[in-house]
Design a protein around this motif. Structure first.
Motif, PDB file in Angstrom:
ATOM      1  N   TRP A   1     -19.040  -4.629  11.603  1.00 26.32           N
ATOM      2  CA  TRP A   1     -18.562  -5.065  10.286  1.00 26.32           C
ATOM      3  C   TRP A   1     -19.299  -4.310   9.153  1.00 26.32           C
ATOM      4  CZ3 TRP A   1     -16.293  -7.797  13.910  1.00 26.32           C
ATOM      5  CH2 TRP A   1     -15.130  -8.495  13.610  1.00 26.32           C
ATOM      6  N   THR A   2     -20.561  -4.030   9.353  1.00 27.22           N
ATOM      7  CA  THR A   2     -21.340  -3.296   8.346  1.00 27.22           C
ATOM      8  C   THR A   2     -20.818  -1.874   8.197  1.00 27.22           C
ATOM      9  OG1 THR A   2     -23.308  -4.608   8.862  1.00 27.22           O
ATOM     10  CG2 THR A   2     -23.653  -2.548   7.663  1.00 27.22           C
ATOM     11  N   GLN A   3     -20.541  -1.209   9.324  1.00 24.80           N
ATOM     12  CA  GLN A   3     -20.029   0.168   9.281  1.00 24.80           C
ATOM     13  C   GLN A   3     -18.674   0.237   8.590  1.00 24.80           C
ATOM     14  OE1 GLN A   3     -20.101   1.770  13.264  1.00 24.80           O
ATOM     15  NE2 GLN A   3     -22.288   1.338  13.534  1.00 24.80           N
ATOM     16  N   ILE A   4     -17.804  -0.711   8.901  1.00 20.30           N
ATOM     17  CA  ILE A   4     -16.477  -0.718   8.263  1.00 20.30           C
ATOM     18  C   ILE A   4     -16.611  -0.998   6.764  1.00 20.30           C
ATOM     19  CG2 ILE A   4     -14.217  -1.853   8.178  1.00 20.30           C
ATOM     20  CD1 ILE A   4     -14.539  -2.423  11.177  1.00 20.30           C
ATOM     21  N   SER A   5     -17.528  -1.885   6.402  1.00 18.57           N
ATOM     22  CA  SER A   5     -17.725  -2.201   4.977  1.00 18.57           C
ATOM     23  C   SER A   5     -18.214  -0.982   4.201  1.00 18.57           C
ATOM     24  CB  SER A   5     -18.713  -3.362   4.819  1.00 18.57           C
ATOM     25  OG  SER A   5     -20.032  -2.962   5.148  1.00 18.57           O
ATOM     26  N   HIS A   6     -18.975  -0.100   4.856  1.00 12.35           N
ATOM     27  CA  HIS A   6     -19.449   1.118   4.198  1.00 12.35           C
ATOM     28  C   HIS A   6     -18.300   2.089   3.947  1.00 12.35           C
ATOM     29  CE1 HIS A   6     -23.819   0.424   5.770  1.00 12.35           C
ATOM     30  NE2 HIS A   6     -23.530  -0.293   4.702  1.00 12.35           N
ATOM     31  N   LEU A   7     -17.284   2.024   4.818  1.00  9.35           N
ATOM     32  CA  LEU A   7     -16.105   2.873   4.614  1.00  9.35           C
ATOM     33  C   LEU A   7     -15.254   2.341   3.467  1.00  9.35           C
ATOM     34  CD1 LEU A   7     -14.974   3.458   8.322  1.00  9.35           C
ATOM     35  CD2 LEU A   7     -16.056   5.117   6.804  1.00  9.35           C
TER      36      LEU A   7
END
Length: 446
Positions: free
Chosen positions: A332-338
């Motif tokens: 979820w953190t990686q997707i939020s950075h995108l």
């Protein structure tokens, strides 16, 4: 066995309420033991699929806890995590008793029959009726509304759209619904604070459904002649609305002015108001008789929900103490950075797709709540709650095992996949996109 199970459930609810005011260690241990018994008993009386899912979650949880050599406190926390939620979904339907005794549905039937030949207005009116009956009667609202319209011989393709969309629009805001209580309970958001945002989601559900029906679906449905009734008893409609507003107002005021757990407030208020309402209707003896029948039918009528919610709470706590929780959080953190927009749509789509293949949304959403911190992904608690409740509402329209679709399929005598894919797929895709944009706008403002 069934009678004993119901007595244990009632004893558990009473014990839970007492522990919110006075909680010696021995009473806490009793609560844990009773909750464990209820979890196992509800599994026995559940349908096959809920029993399988509950068994898998409990089985995996026990293995992980054994490997980790977890202490009593961890076991107790896991077992009782969703206890407030379970007490809530068991007790609140008691409010259906005065509604049935008071014959409020007759007045709604008389009003609906006046909309003869006006399918758009009829759709709007019946959709609105879910907002009045749904928060109190929960799944019973589908049965009540079906009893209202069945004499009108409305097409099943009309009702299949109406029931699913009308009911799912309450999942995002009603404080008495398991979906809302679960999310605000885990995120520790005051119910009154979240309500406007939940209603915002519901507003767009309501109008998206009406626009799709008006411009795309209405023309393809053949409406026959509808019998019209006269002598609408408006007093009954006003009376029903007054009691529901008074009930909600009392709950919100007590939540703000007292330090009592909101689940206890809702449970006690629902019980007290139902007794007052029964007395007001001058049918108190009949009311008491119905209450006795009600407590005897908790199991098996609510076994599926009790089993799933308790086992999902158990599994969620266990999951939060494993490396799987870190994987969820990192994803979820990686997707939020995108992109936050992508994160919103991804969450709604993931919960919906997993629900479509048979994984109940409470399993997925509890796992997300137990693993993902809103702060770590750059979201306000309110925005995160909106994402999860939108996901729950979407999942409820596409899951073949949710009670909403199962009940609708049974009473209309049509295949559940026809309801999902033929009648409601377009709406589901549209509301997923609409909610994504609405939530993203709220994210930018908070």
């Amino acid at each position: 066995m069934q009678d004993l199970s119901n007595r244990i459930i009632i004893l558990l609810i009473i014990t839970y309420i007492i522990t919110q005011f006075y909680s010696p260690p021995v009473l806490y241990i009793v609560t844990v033991i009773l909750t464990t018994l209820v979890m196992l008993l509800s599994m026995i009386f559940s349908r096959v699929l809920p029993r399988i899912f509950s068994g898998i979650m409990i089985g995996i949880g026990i293995i992980i806890m054994y490997v980790q050599k977890a202490g009593f406190e961890v076991w107790a926390e896991s077992i009782t995590k969703n206890l407030p939620l379970v007490c809530l979904i068991i007790v609140v339907p008691i409010l259906t008793i005065p509604i049935e005794i008071g014959k409020y549905d007759d007045s709604i039937t008389q009003f609906a029959s006046k909309l003869n030949g006006k399918p758009q207005l009829l759709y709007i009116f019946l959709s609105s009726t879910f907002y009045i009956l749904g928060p109190i009667t929960n799944l019973g609202s589908i049965h009540i509304i079906h009893s209202i319209v069945k004499i009108m011989n409305l097409p099943v393709e009309f009702l299949g759209r109406l029931y699913i969309r009308g009911f799912s629009s309450i999942n995002t805001w009603s404080p008495y619904f398991a979906s809302v209580f679960l999310v605000v309970y885990y995120l520790n958001i005051p119910m009154l604070y979240f309500l406007p945002f939940g209603l915002l989601l519901s507003f767009f559900q309501f109008w998206t459904a009406n626009i799709v029906f008006s411009f795309k679906e209405k023309q393809s449905i053949n409406f026959g002649a509808i019998e019209s009734k006269a002598n609408i008893r408006k007093k009954k409609l006003y009376e029903l609305l007054f009691f529901l507003l008074l009930l909600s107002g009392t709950i919100f005021i007590l939540e703000v002015e007292s330090a009592i757990n909101v689940s206890v407030i809702i449970i006690i208020t629902a019980i007290v108001y139902s007794f007052i309402w029964g007395k007001y209707l001058k049918e108190f003896r009949r009311f008491i008789k119905e209450v006795n029948l009600f407590q005897k039918k908790i199991i098996p009528s609510q076994a599926n929900e009790v089993s799933l919610f308790l086992s999902a709470g158990f599994f969620g706590v266990v999951l939060s103490k494993t490396v799987i929780s870190d994987i969820f959080s990192d994803l979820w953190t990686q997707i939020s950075h995108l992109s936050i927009l992508l994160l919103i749509l991804f969450t709604i789509a993931l919960v919906g797709l997993l629900s479509f293949v048979g994984i109940h949304q409470i399993v997925v959403i509890t796992s997300i709540l137990s693993s993902v911190s809103p702060t770590n992904v750059g979201l306000h608690d309110i925005t995160f709650a909106m994402i999860l409740l939108s996901s729950w509402a979407v999942a409820g329209t596409v899951s073949p095992i949710t009670p909403t679709n199962v009940v609708t399929s049974n009473i209309l005598k049509v295949d559940v996949y026809q309801i999902i894919l033929k009648w409601n797929l377009l709406y589901t895709v549209l509301i997923s996109c609409v909610h994504t944009m609405v939530i993203y706008c709220v994210h930018l403002l908070l």
